[in-house]
Design a protein around this motif. Structure first.
Motif, PDB file in Angstrom:
ATOM      1  N   GLU A 112      -0.668   9.516  -6.890  1.00 43.01           N
ATOM      2  CA  GLU A 112      -0.296   8.281  -6.184  1.00 43.01           C
ATOM      3  C   GLU A 112       1.219   8.207  -5.967  1.00 43.01           C
TER       4      GLU A 112
ATOM      5  N   MET B 174     -14.827  11.178  -6.776  1.00 43.91           N
ATOM      6  CA  MET B 174     -14.662   9.765  -7.139  1.00 43.91           C
ATOM      7  C   MET B 174     -15.675   9.373  -8.218  1.00 43.91           C
TER       8      MET B 174
ATOM      9  N   ARG C 274       3.151   8.396  -2.396  1.00 46.37           N
ATOM     10  CA  ARG C 274       3.940   7.241  -1.977  1.00 46.37           C
ATOM     11  C   ARG C 274       5.414   7.584  -1.829  1.00 46.37           C
TER      12      ARG C 274
ATOM     13  N   PHE D  65      -8.710   5.321  -1.014  1.00 46.42           N
ATOM     14  CA  PHE D  65      -7.859   6.403  -1.518  1.00 46.42           C
ATOM     15  C   PHE D  65      -7.766   7.587  -0.571  1.00 46.42           C
TER      16      PHE D  65
ATOM     17  N   ARG E 121      -6.318  -2.049  -0.919  1.00 44.57           N
ATOM     18  CA  ARG E 121      -5.484  -1.315  -1.876  1.00 44.57           C
ATOM     19  C   ARG E 121      -4.702  -2.275  -2.756  1.00 44.57           C
TER      20      ARG E 121
ATOM     21  N   TRP F 198      -3.861  11.124 -12.111  1.00 43.61           N
ATOM     22  CA  TRP F 198      -4.158  10.213 -10.991  1.00 43.61           C
ATOM     23  C   TRP F 198      -2.891   9.486 -10.546  1.00 43.61           C
TER      24      TRP F 198
ATOM     25  N   MET G  66       0.828  -1.203   0.000  1.00 44.49           N
ATOM     26  CA  MET G  66       0.000   0.000   0.000  1.00 44.49           C
ATOM     27  C   MET G  66       0.867   1.260   0.000  1.00 44.49           C
TER      28      MET G  66
ATOM     29  N   TRP H 184      -6.958  -3.506  -5.431  1.00 46.56           N
ATOM     30  CA  TRP H 184      -7.058  -2.476  -6.476  1.00 46.56           C
ATOM     31  C   TRP H 184      -5.810  -2.483  -7.366  1.00 46.56           C
ATOM     32  N   GLU H 185      -4.646  -2.478  -6.757  1.00 44.88           N
ATOM     33  CA  GLU H 185      -3.404  -2.446  -7.543  1.00 44.88           C
ATOM     34  C   GLU H 185      -3.255  -3.720  -8.375  1.00 44.88           C
TER      35      GLU H 185
END
Lengths: 209, 209
Positions: free
Chosen positions: B115, B171, B119, A178, A108, B111, A26, A111-112
């Motif tokens: 992310e 969303m 991260r 998210f 997550r 998007w 994540m 989703w990934e």
């Protein structure tokens, strides 16, 4: 996959590794994560992780499968419950959204995993495993889709296109993966209240009466 | 960033590279994409791309910036329009959702950029660029957030928490970047009809009257 591993290991040790892995994936994403990171966050050795999961891809797939399995288990009591579809949907949606918040690292990864698979970022061997995992997730989605279809047919929901309505519903219910982050001193009641707002928004979107 | 490049290149050549790059990043993700892929999809040389964009990270950042810039440009006519907030929101939401569909590759990069930045998957130098890009995106989000706040204060929308309502709204409106794919023979009218369903769902979610 590690079906045989699952049967021979004490569950807590196995789940500790999966939880640590979910957290790493994540935070960093699949590509930037390593078995080393997972071991480090457990205060353990790489060897211990490799002993149970032969590769990073295998570990990732197992986190995905566990995330979906937890969702299936959570909704089980309401899945076939003999109540009007719109009420059944509200139970299912409430439980699902709670899962997105309470097991966020696993969700997550789900989703990934979908993203990686759809992008073809998997090896031929992984593709088969991921195709099965995606099928597992698709079947879960169909439970919700059939419920809103039944509710619409009963006149308790009102939307134009079933496929689009189902996509928009899941985006709303899944969205905490998210934007949610736990606040200090957050209670279970706070989370329930948050879930309530999300489910209300989705219900309105579906034209629920 | 390539501000100076932007001023000295013919716009069409620059935009061709950005479009090809957006498509590659969307299909493979940032990590798995290379300048080689972008050049190949243009039937061009790596040299041509490098001539304009010094690195993959720079190209990615410029696709992000362009995606956001297109959104700002598209909503400009309605941004300050002197009509009731709920009506202004409907215009903004319709235009924004159309952007998600019609410029999907760019919006997927936006998007993914968010992310990657969240991260920490960026170098210290990139972080500054990305922090500015995220700020650019946050300000865009605030236009919508203020509009729904105004609509609620006017009694034309009804939701509990502004922050959560704004997250759930975005969303829903953004979701086509994940599930939309063009159908053969799709007309602009078909897209408008799809946008209508998405905006209606979001409006209901916000308790719009």
């Amino acid at each position: 996959m590690s079906e045989s591993t699952a049967r021979t290991m004490p569950d807590d040790s196995r789940f500790d590794i999966l939880s640590a892995a979910a957290q790493c994936f994540m935070e960093r994403g699949y590509h930037a994560s390593s078995i080393d990171d997972v071991a480090r966050s457990l205060g353990s050795t790489k060897g211990r992780v490799y002993h149970h999961f032969p590769s990073k891809a295998d570990l990732f797939a197992e986190v995905f499968r566990t995330g979906m399995e937890m969702n299936y288990t959570a909704i089980e009591p309401y899945r076939e419950k003999d109540i009007p579809a719109v009420m059944r949907w509200r139970h299912l949606a409430t439980i699902h959204t709670g899962q997105m918040i309470r097991t966020k690292p696993f969700q997550r990864v789900v989703w990934e995993g979908v993203e990686l698979h759809l992008r073809g970022a998997t090896t031929p061997e992984q593709r088969e495993v991921f195709a099965r995992l995606l099928q597992y997730r698709t079947e879960y989605g169909l439970i919700f889709r059939k419920t809103i279809e039944e509710a619409r047919d009963a006149g308790a929901m009102d939307f134009e296109n079933l496929g689009i309505a189902a996509e928009l519903m899941f985006m709303t219910l899944n969205s905490p993966i998210f934007w949610y982050s736990p606040r200090p001193d957050e209670t279970e009641g706070d989370i329930d209240r948050l879930v309530g707002q999300i489910v209300t928004c989705a219900a309105r979107g579906l034209g629920a009466s």
